[in-house]
Scaffold this motif. Structure first.
Motif, mmCIF file in Angstrom:
data_model
loop_
_atom_site.group_PDB
_atom_site.id
_atom_site.type_symbol
_atom_site.label_atom_id
_atom_site.label_comp_id
_atom_site.label_asym_id
_atom_site.label_seq_id
_atom_site.Cartn_x
_atom_site.Cartn_y
_atom_site.Cartn_z
ATOM 1 N N SER A 47 0.834 -1.205 0.000
ATOM 2 C CA SER A 47 0.000 0.000 0.000
ATOM 3 C C SER A 47 0.867 1.252 0.000
ATOM 4 C CB SER A 47 -0.904 0.006 1.241
ATOM 5 O OG SER A 47 -0.132 0.138 2.411
ATOM 6 N N ASN A 48 0.213 2.358 -0.330
ATOM 7 C CA ASN A 48 0.869 3.664 -0.252
ATOM 8 C C ASN A 48 2.172 3.702 -1.034
ATOM 9 O OD1 ASN A 48 0.874 6.305 0.534
ATOM 10 N ND2 ASN A 48 1.398 5.918 2.667
ATOM 11 N N CYS A 49 2.097 3.255 -2.271
ATOM 12 C CA CYS A 49 3.307 3.181 -3.098
ATOM 13 C C CYS A 49 2.917 3.428 -4.559
ATOM 14 C CB CYS A 49 3.945 1.809 -2.938
ATOM 15 S SG CYS A 49 2.831 0.442 -3.309
ATOM 16 N N ASP A 50 3.883 3.383 -5.424
ATOM 17 C CA ASP A 50 3.648 3.685 -6.842
ATOM 18 C C ASP A 50 2.554 2.821 -7.456
ATOM 19 O OD1 ASP A 50 5.446 5.671 -6.819
ATOM 20 O OD2 ASP A 50 7.022 4.610 -7.917
ATOM 21 N N VAL A 51 2.687 1.508 -7.262
ATOM 22 C CA VAL A 51 1.693 0.586 -7.807
ATOM 23 C C VAL A 51 1.116 -0.278 -6.691
ATOM 24 C CG1 VAL A 51 1.221 -1.181 -9.538
ATOM 25 C CG2 VAL A 51 3.029 0.499 -9.951
ATOM 26 N N PRO A 52 0.057 0.217 -6.043
ATOM 27 C CA PRO A 52 -0.548 -0.568 -4.971
ATOM 28 C C PRO A 52 -1.155 -1.852 -5.527
ATOM 29 C CG PRO A 52 -1.593 1.620 -5.171
ATOM 30 C CD PRO A 52 -0.645 1.482 -6.297
ATOM 31 N N GLY A 53 -0.965 -2.950 -4.814
ATOM 32 C CA GLY A 53 -1.552 -4.202 -5.260
ATOM 33 C C GLY A 53 -0.991 -5.394 -4.509
ATOM 34 N N ILE A 54 -1.473 -6.579 -4.916
ATOM 35 C CA ILE A 54 -1.060 -7.824 -4.277
ATOM 36 C C ILE A 54 0.246 -8.299 -4.898
ATOM 37 C CG2 ILE A 54 -1.650 -10.260 -3.984
ATOM 38 C CD1 ILE A 54 -4.627 -9.308 -3.975
ATOM 39 N N VAL A 55 1.215 -8.575 -4.057
ATOM 40 C CA VAL A 55 2.533 -8.948 -4.571
ATOM 41 C C VAL A 55 2.957 -10.360 -4.197
ATOM 42 C CG1 VAL A 55 3.393 -6.590 -4.697
ATOM 43 C CG2 VAL A 55 3.650 -7.886 -2.571
ATOM 44 N N GLY A 56 2.254 -10.967 -3.237
ATOM 45 C CA GLY A 56 2.686 -12.300 -2.837
ATOM 46 C C GLY A 56 1.742 -12.968 -1.864
ATOM 47 N N ILE A 57 2.205 -14.115 -1.387
ATOM 48 C CA ILE A 57 1.397 -14.940 -0.482
ATOM 49 C C ILE A 57 2.222 -15.294 0.745
ATOM 50 C CG2 ILE A 57 0.231 -17.188 -0.230
ATOM 51 C CD1 ILE A 57 -0.373 -17.095 -3.201
ATOM 52 N N MET A 58 1.548 -15.320 1.890
ATOM 53 C CA MET A 58 2.212 -15.778 3.108
ATOM 54 C C MET A 58 1.272 -16.672 3.887
ATOM 55 S SD MET A 58 2.508 -11.976 4.627
ATOM 56 C CE MET A 58 1.071 -10.916 4.725
ATOM 57 N N GLU A 59 1.841 -17.302 4.917
ATOM 58 C CA GLU A 59 1.086 -18.279 5.695
ATOM 59 C C GLU A 59 1.154 -17.934 7.178
ATOM 60 O OE1 GLU A 59 2.586 -22.246 5.216
ATOM 61 O OE2 GLU A 59 1.401 -23.041 6.895
ATOM 62 N N VAL A 60 0.040 -18.099 7.859
ATOM 63 C CA VAL A 60 0.020 -17.879 9.304
ATOM 64 C C VAL A 60 0.728 -19.050 9.979
ATOM 65 C CG1 VAL A 60 -1.450 -17.645 11.349
ATOM 66 C CG2 VAL A 60 -2.144 -16.602 9.179
ATOM 67 N N VAL A 61 1.824 -18.759 10.678
ATOM 68 C CA VAL A 61 2.569 -19.834 11.339
ATOM 69 C C VAL A 61 2.493 -19.727 12.866
ATOM 70 C CG1 VAL A 61 4.126 -20.289 9.417
ATOM 71 C CG2 VAL A 61 4.735 -18.538 11.097
ATOM 72 N N LYS A 62 1.894 -18.650 13.352
ATOM 73 C CA LYS A 62 1.610 -18.555 14.795
ATOM 74 C C LYS A 62 0.352 -17.727 14.964
ATOM 75 C CE LYS A 62 3.526 -17.313 19.300
ATOM 76 N NZ LYS A 62 4.709 -16.879 20.062
ATOM 77 N N GLU A 63 -0.597 -18.270 15.715
ATOM 78 C CA GLU A 63 -1.867 -17.576 15.898
ATOM 79 C C GLU A 63 -1.718 -16.408 16.876
ATOM 80 O OE1 GLU A 63 -4.930 -20.434 16.791
ATOM 81 O OE2 GLU A 63 -4.578 -21.551 14.933
#
Length: 147
Positions: free
Chosen positions: A50-66
DNA sequence: GCCAACGTTGGC
DNA sequence: GCCAACGTTGGC
């Protein structure tokens, strides 16, 4: 999950030890509640710049600790210090996320707004400034198919 | 840099 | 509990 690439982008996450980092500094109750109540071990999340030249989705991550207390809120010297939060009654919550992949290209906010199928996505709703937002299964798969 | 849209704060 | 003032977010 949004982050400003100037502060903490997907490259930073990728370069962390074990490619894992705590998602600290969230100081919004709705976003906190999602980390506390909804995000489960193994859940996947999009990394959004966010708040950058090209806002958007860049990748994927996984929840490893709740969800667990955001201890940065306890440190008076920290940017995210909150005197109303203490270890006995932590007000703010964070999760740990692990890098999964970087998309072959950025799926831009502009694109996400363009597709009728994603009109229900909280991200594209008017004025939504939440830093963490839900994505349902259909939306998730549709977005991934755009890559 | 501008500004719309929110969330929070605090006086009343 | 209302609401004006203020601060923040984040696209553009």
């Amino acid at each position: 999950m949004k982050s400003e690439p100037d502060t903490f982008g997907i490259t930073e996450l990728c370069n962390k030890p074990n490619q894992t980092e705590h998602w600290d500094g969230v100081r919004n109750y709705q976003a906190r509640n999602m980390m506390r109540d909804d995000m489960k071990l193994g859940d996947l999340a999009f990394f959004y710049h966010s708040n950058c030249d090209v806002p958007g989705i860049v990748g994927i991550m996984e929840v490893v600790k709740e969800g667990y207390p955001d201890f940065f809120a306890f440190d008076p010297d920290d940017k995210y210090f909150d005197p109303k939060s203490d270890p006995e009654h932590p007000r703010w919550i964070m999760v740990d996320v692990k890098y999964v992949k970087t998309l072959s290209r950025t799926i831009t906010l502009k694109e996400l707004k363009f597709h009728e199928e994603l009109s229900g996505l909280a991200l594209v709703r008017r004025g939504n400034r939440l830093s963490i937002m839900p994505v349902n299964k259909d939306q998730w798969e549709f977005i991934l198919a755009l890559e």
